[in-house]
Motif scaffolding. Sequence first.
Motif, short mmCIF file in Angstrom:
data_model
loop_
_atom_site.label_atom_id
_atom_site.label_comp_id
_atom_site.label_asym_id
_atom_site.label_seq_id
_atom_site.Cartn_x
_atom_site.Cartn_y
_atom_site.Cartn_z
N LYS A 40 0.73 -1.12 -0.08
CA LYS A 40 -0.24 0.06 0.05
C LYS A 40 0.80 1.08 -0.02
O LYS A 40 0.48 2.26 -0.75
CB LYS A 40 -0.92 0.12 1.25
CG LYS A 40 -2.23 -0.93 1.17
CD LYS A 40 -2.94 -1.08 2.42
CE LYS A 40 -3.57 -2.10 2.35
NZ LYS A 40 -4.62 -2.46 3.72
N ASP A 41 1.80 1.19 0.79
CA ASP A 41 2.91 2.29 0.83
C ASP A 41 3.52 2.36 -0.42
O ASP A 41 3.86 3.47 -1.07
CB ASP A 41 3.78 2.26 1.94
CG ASP A 41 3.20 2.48 3.32
OD1 ASP A 41 1.97 2.91 3.38
OD2 ASP A 41 3.75 2.17 4.45
N LEU A 42 4.15 1.45 -1.07
CA LEU A 42 4.71 1.50 -2.33
C LEU A 42 3.76 1.88 -3.32
O LEU A 42 4.27 2.76 -4.30
CB LEU A 42 5.05 0.05 -2.84
CG LEU A 42 5.59 -0.08 -4.13
CD1 LEU A 42 7.06 0.67 -3.97
CD2 LEU A 42 6.36 -1.59 -4.49
N ASP A 43 2.63 1.57 -3.42
CA ASP A 43 1.53 2.28 -4.30
C ASP A 43 1.70 3.86 -4.39
O ASP A 43 1.93 4.61 -5.49
CB ASP A 43 0.20 1.99 -3.98
CG ASP A 43 -0.20 0.50 -4.43
OD1 ASP A 43 0.48 -0.26 -4.75
OD2 ASP A 43 -1.38 0.10 -3.89
N ILE A 44 1.59 4.22 -3.06
CA ILE A 44 1.82 5.86 -2.86
C ILE A 44 3.04 6.42 -3.00
O ILE A 44 3.07 7.46 -3.91
CB ILE A 44 1.33 6.25 -1.47
CG1 ILE A 44 -0.18 5.64 -1.15
CG2 ILE A 44 1.36 7.69 -1.27
CD1 ILE A 44 -1.16 6.30 -2.14
N CYS A 45 4.09 5.68 -2.70
CA CYS A 45 5.41 6.19 -3.25
C CYS A 45 5.80 6.12 -4.69
O CYS A 45 6.38 7.16 -5.22
CB CYS A 45 6.65 5.29 -2.46
SG CYS A 45 6.51 5.32 -0.76
N GLY A 68 -0.55 8.97 -13.24
CA GLY A 68 0.03 9.37 -11.81
C GLY A 68 -0.32 10.91 -11.52
O GLY A 68 -0.57 11.20 -10.16
N ARG A 69 0.01 11.49 -12.49
CA ARG A 69 -0.36 13.08 -12.04
C ARG A 69 -1.69 13.32 -11.71
O ARG A 69 -2.03 14.07 -10.85
CB ARG A 69 0.11 14.11 -13.23
CG ARG A 69 1.79 13.91 -13.22
CD ARG A 69 2.37 14.84 -14.44
NE ARG A 69 3.50 14.77 -14.81
CZ ARG A 69 3.79 14.02 -15.93
NH1 ARG A 69 3.07 13.90 -16.92
NH2 ARG A 69 5.17 13.83 -16.14
N GLU A 82 1.14 12.82 1.45
CA GLU A 82 1.36 13.67 2.29
C GLU A 82 2.07 13.00 3.47
O GLU A 82 2.67 13.44 4.28
CB GLU A 82 0.63 14.87 2.58
CG GLU A 82 0.25 16.02 1.49
CD GLU A 82 -0.77 16.75 1.70
OE1 GLU A 82 -1.55 16.40 2.78
OE2 GLU A 82 -1.01 17.62 0.93
N SER A 83 1.26 12.02 3.76
CA SER A 83 1.44 11.27 5.15
C SER A 83 2.44 10.16 5.01
O SER A 83 2.74 9.35 6.16
CB SER A 83 0.13 10.98 5.95
OG SER A 83 -0.60 10.02 5.13
N VAL A 84 2.52 9.39 3.86
CA VAL A 84 3.24 8.14 3.84
C VAL A 84 4.83 8.38 4.38
O VAL A 84 5.26 9.29 4.07
CB VAL A 84 3.49 7.57 2.40
CG1 VAL A 84 4.21 8.56 1.37
CG2 VAL A 84 3.71 6.19 1.94
N ALA A 90 9.83 3.74 -0.38
CA ALA A 90 10.32 4.81 -0.98
C ALA A 90 11.57 4.45 -1.84
O ALA A 90 11.76 5.01 -2.96
CB ALA A 90 10.57 6.15 -0.13
N GLU A 91 12.35 3.79 -1.37
CA GLU A 91 13.70 3.56 -2.06
C GLU A 91 13.31 2.33 -3.01
O GLU A 91 13.99 2.46 -4.04
CB GLU A 91 14.83 2.71 -1.07
CG GLU A 91 15.96 2.49 -1.45
CD GLU A 91 16.80 3.80 -1.71
OE1 GLU A 91 17.53 3.64 -2.75
OE2 GLU A 91 16.70 4.91 -1.45
#
Length: 141
Positions: A40-45, A68-69, A82-84, A90-91
């Motif tokens: 889920k975090d990777l989606d947002i990253c 993506g935009r 903003e919160s991830v 992220a890496e």
Amino acid sequence: MDLKNTEVKEIARYFSYEVNNFLFKPEKIATEQIDSPDMKDLDICWIKVLADRNYRTDLRNEQAATVGRLLATIPFIRKKMESVDNGKMAEVAKIMSYDHRTLQQTFSKLIFYHLQLICNEKESADLTEVLGDRFYMLPLI
């Protein structure tokens, strides 16, 4: 793939290998990762990477960047961006951004499909309103 207990470079290699296929279908991996907080975090990253004005595109990954935009303009996605706070994912996203642009396009297809799977009813309606219900279907050039 156990995203929580696997090293960043191995995760990136895994995704790069899996999406490096003209017949790639995102359903299997997306379904396997449906309950993964890291996915889920990777989606947002990844959406953050695509939405960044410095993200480089050509015809091979242009549609992914466009989607993506657009995703980044949807309020619930913007709030998540903003919160991830997951440096590991992220890496992984950063490493994937250096991969071949065709693979980035295919990786985006997986990310968008997974995002669609994990959204609640309201979020799904918001996505559909802005992008349609098959926005994850990106052309392969």
